[in-house]
Each structure stands twice: as structure tokens, then as C-alpha cells.
Write an enzyme that holds these catalytic residues in place. Structure first.
Site, PDB file in Angstrom:
ATOM      1  N   CYS A 252     -11.475  -0.762   8.261  1.00 26.80           N
ATOM      2  CA  CYS A 252     -11.918   0.336   9.128  1.00 26.80           C
ATOM      3  C   CYS A 252     -12.055   1.636   8.330  1.00 26.80           C
ATOM      4  O   CYS A 252     -11.742   1.693   7.142  1.00 26.80           O
ATOM      5  CB  CYS A 252     -10.919   0.528  10.274  1.00 26.80           C
TER       6      CYS A 252
ATOM      7  N   CYS B 195      -8.957   2.737   6.529  1.00 29.28           N
ATOM      8  CA  CYS B 195      -8.693   1.941   5.333  1.00 29.28           C
ATOM      9  C   CYS B 195      -9.576   2.402   4.174  1.00 29.28           C
ATOM     10  O   CYS B 195      -9.111   2.518   3.040  1.00 29.28           O
ATOM     11  CB  CYS B 195      -8.949   0.458   5.601  1.00 29.28           C
TER      12      CYS B 195
END
Length: 78
Positions: free
Chosen positions: A10, A13
């Protein structure tokens, strides 16, 4: 040195990975950065909340996006 970004891939991240690269650059250091998206492998590290950061297979942060300065402070000195 090996840095693992544990998470689904995501935006958080990706930001954590970018901050890890920035931390290394600010210190003039190099490391292998690995993105781990397999949930079984993430769970094997004992992580239940992502993103997480592991340095040399030791989980040092779970569930938050650390800044480049925070990551730099966690990196081993040698």
C-alpha cells in the site's frame, strides 16, 4: 545489511521504503531493501499490523510509517 518492508504494498508501505532509502542515502550507506508482501511470511515475523520494518530480520517498527531520520537512528552503526 538487509532491510525488509513488511506489508501489502500500500501507499504507507511504499512511503516507508522511500524513507528507508532516504535514511541510507543520508548516512552514505548501502543495504538490500526487500519488500515482503506474502502474509504468511509477514506473520512468521510476528507482525500483525503493517507496515512494518525489519533490519537484519529483527522487527524494529510495526504499524507506522517511520521518517527517514527515525530509520537512520535505528540502523546499526557498523
Amino acid at each position: 545489511m538487509q532491510i525488509k518492508i513488511l506489508g501489502s504494498g500500500c501507499k504507507k508501505c511504499l512511503t516507508l521504503a522511500d524513507n528507508a532509502r532516504a535514511a541510507l542515502a543520508s548516512l552514505g550507506r548501502e543495504a538490500q531493501i526487500i519488500k515482503v508482501t506474502d502474509f504468511a511470511e509477514i506473520a512468521a515475523h510476528g507482525v500483525m499490523s503493517t507496515p512494518a520494518l525489519a533490519i537484519d530480520d529483527k522487527v524494529v517498527s510495526v504499524g507506522k510509517v517511520l521518517s527517514a531520520d527515525e530509520i537512520a537512528a535505528l540502523l546499526p552503526t557498523s
